[in-house]
Design a protein around this motif. Sequence first.
Motif, PDB file in Angstrom:
ATOM      1  N   LEU A 167       0.839  -1.198   0.000  1.00  0.00           N
ATOM      2  CA  LEU A 167       0.000   0.000   0.000  1.00  0.00           C
ATOM      3  C   LEU A 167       0.872   1.244   0.000  1.00  0.00           C
ATOM      4  O   LEU A 167       1.920   1.272   0.644  1.00  0.00           O
ATOM      5  CB  LEU A 167      -0.895   0.036   1.242  1.00  0.00           C
ATOM      6  CG  LEU A 167      -1.888  -1.103   1.458  1.00  0.00           C
ATOM      7  CD1 LEU A 167      -2.715  -0.822   2.710  1.00  0.00           C
ATOM      8  CD2 LEU A 167      -2.792  -1.263   0.261  1.00  0.00           C
TER       9      LEU A 167
ATOM     10  N   LEU B 106     -13.553  -6.873  -3.472  1.00  0.00           N
ATOM     11  CA  LEU B 106     -13.352  -5.455  -3.794  1.00  0.00           C
ATOM     12  C   LEU B 106     -14.251  -4.995  -4.946  1.00  0.00           C
ATOM     13  O   LEU B 106     -14.525  -3.805  -5.076  1.00  0.00           O
ATOM     14  CB  LEU B 106     -11.891  -5.206  -4.144  1.00  0.00           C
ATOM     15  CG  LEU B 106     -10.877  -5.370  -2.996  1.00  0.00           C
ATOM     16  CD1 LEU B 106      -9.452  -5.189  -3.512  1.00  0.00           C
ATOM     17  CD2 LEU B 106     -11.155  -4.391  -1.873  1.00  0.00           C
TER      18      LEU B 106
ATOM     19  N   LEU C 257      -6.249  -2.070  -7.992  1.00  0.00           N
ATOM     20  CA  LEU C 257      -5.590  -3.249  -7.437  1.00  0.00           C
ATOM     21  C   LEU C 257      -4.739  -3.840  -8.542  1.00  0.00           C
ATOM     22  O   LEU C 257      -5.237  -4.098  -9.644  1.00  0.00           O
ATOM     23  CB  LEU C 257      -6.618  -4.277  -6.964  1.00  0.00           C
ATOM     24  CG  LEU C 257      -6.032  -5.613  -6.503  1.00  0.00           C
ATOM     25  CD1 LEU C 257      -5.344  -5.456  -5.155  1.00  0.00           C
ATOM     26  CD2 LEU C 257      -7.116  -6.686  -6.416  1.00  0.00           C
TER      27      LEU C 257
ATOM     28  N   ALA D  84      -7.272   4.765  -8.004  1.00  0.00           N
ATOM     29  CA  ALA D  84      -6.472   3.676  -7.440  1.00  0.00           C
ATOM     30  C   ALA D  84      -6.931   2.333  -8.004  1.00  0.00           C
ATOM     31  O   ALA D  84      -8.134   2.077  -8.121  1.00  0.00           O
ATOM     32  CB  ALA D  84      -6.591   3.673  -5.918  1.00  0.00           C
TER      33      ALA D  84
ATOM     34  N   ILE E  15      -1.968  -1.679  -4.159  1.00  0.00           N
ATOM     35  CA  ILE E  15      -2.923  -0.619  -4.510  1.00  0.00           C
ATOM     36  C   ILE E  15      -2.113   0.583  -4.966  1.00  0.00           C
ATOM     37  O   ILE E  15      -1.250   1.071  -4.238  1.00  0.00           O
ATOM     38  CB  ILE E  15      -3.797  -0.217  -3.304  1.00  0.00           C
ATOM     39  CG1 ILE E  15      -4.497  -1.429  -2.696  1.00  0.00           C
ATOM     40  CG2 ILE E  15      -4.802   0.855  -3.726  1.00  0.00           C
ATOM     41  CD1 ILE E  15      -5.496  -2.114  -3.578  1.00  0.00           C
TER      42      ILE E  15
ATOM     43  N   LEU F 188     -10.667   0.697  -7.909  1.00  0.00           N
ATOM     44  CA  LEU F 188     -11.254   0.915  -6.591  1.00  0.00           C
ATOM     45  C   LEU F 188     -12.031   2.236  -6.480  1.00  0.00           C
ATOM     46  O   LEU F 188     -12.687   2.493  -5.470  1.00  0.00           O
ATOM     47  CB  LEU F 188     -10.161   0.885  -5.521  1.00  0.00           C
ATOM     48  CG  LEU F 188      -9.376  -0.424  -5.409  1.00  0.00           C
ATOM     49  CD1 LEU F 188      -8.279  -0.290  -4.357  1.00  0.00           C
ATOM     50  CD2 LEU F 188     -10.300  -1.570  -5.055  1.00  0.00           C
TER      51      LEU F 188
ATOM     52  N   GLU G  62      -7.431   4.969   3.405  1.00  0.00           N
ATOM     53  CA  GLU G  62      -8.709   4.689   2.753  1.00  0.00           C
ATOM     54  C   GLU G  62      -8.805   3.214   2.367  1.00  0.00           C
ATOM     55  O   GLU G  62      -9.866   2.593   2.495  1.00  0.00           O
ATOM     56  CB  GLU G  62      -8.864   5.569   1.508  1.00  0.00           C
ATOM     57  CG  GLU G  62      -9.043   7.048   1.819  1.00  0.00           C
ATOM     58  CD  GLU G  62      -9.201   7.875   0.560  1.00  0.00           C
ATOM     59  OE1 GLU G  62      -9.107   7.313  -0.552  1.00  0.00           O
ATOM     60  OE2 GLU G  62      -9.420   9.093   0.687  1.00  0.00           O
ATOM     61  N   THR G  63      -7.694   2.651   1.905  1.00  0.00           N
ATOM     62  CA  THR G  63      -7.684   1.247   1.510  1.00  0.00           C
ATOM     63  C   THR G  63      -7.857   0.338   2.721  1.00  0.00           C
ATOM     64  O   THR G  63      -8.580  -0.664   2.659  1.00  0.00           O
ATOM     65  CB  THR G  63      -6.369   0.901   0.781  1.00  0.00           C
ATOM     66  OG1 THR G  63      -6.207   1.760  -0.353  1.00  0.00           O
ATOM     67  CG2 THR G  63      -6.374  -0.547   0.308  1.00  0.00           C
TER      68      THR G  63
END
Length: 204
Positions: A6, A202, A181, A179, A68, A87, A14-15
Motif C-alpha cells: 500500500l 473489492l 488493485l 487507485a 494498490i 477501486l 482509505e484502503t
Amino acid sequence: MLTLALPKGRLAEETALLLQSKGWLKSLPSEGSKELTFVSEDKRLRLLFVRSQDVCTYVEEAAADAGIVGWDIIREGGFDLIAPVDLKLGACRLSLASFPDFDLFAKRSKVRVATKYPNLTREYFFSKGISCEIIKLYGSIELAPIVGLSDCIVDLVSTGGTLKANGLKEFESILYSTARLVCNRSAFYHKHTELRSLIESLEN
C-alpha cells in the motif's frame, strides 16, 4: 497469506478502511505508527507500507502478491502487472497547466515542460507533433513556470486549488487516474484462490 503493498498516506488509510469493511481486516494499523508492515489477526493478509512510486516495483518483483496504486503510476512506469479492479479511490487527473496566456502551438522551438511524469508527458506532446524538453522534478511542480524554469507543467490535479493559488490555468486533461488493485502475474496463478477472493470482495 497474501502480501499487499500500500502507498503510505491517505490512500493507505482509505484502503485499510475498505479492507476492513470487506472483512479482510478486523483491526486497523495504529494511527501514527512507524511500522512498515501489518499482519491481520487471522493471518490472511500482510500489509506493506511503501512509497506510492515503489508499489508497482514491489509487486512486479514478487516482494508483494498485489498492491494498490494510482493508474497514473502504472501507466508512467509501463509495469507488467495485472490490474483487475478499479477501486474508484483517489480520483485525480494528469493535466497540462501554465499561465492563462500560454499557447501550446505558438512556440517554434521546444516547449520546456516540468513534470514528474516524463514518459506520459513525452507521449502527450509527441501525439500533438510538438517537440518538448522534459525537466524532471519531484515536487512543487507549480513553481517551475513562475521562476522561468519551464513554459508549462504536467502534474496531477485534484481540485485545481494549488494551480489557482499560483496563477496557473489547467488547459487539458491528459489522463484520468484512480487507485487500482494490481497483481503479480505469477502470484495471480499460484495464489489464484486467495487473489480471486480479494478481487471479488473489492468488486462488490
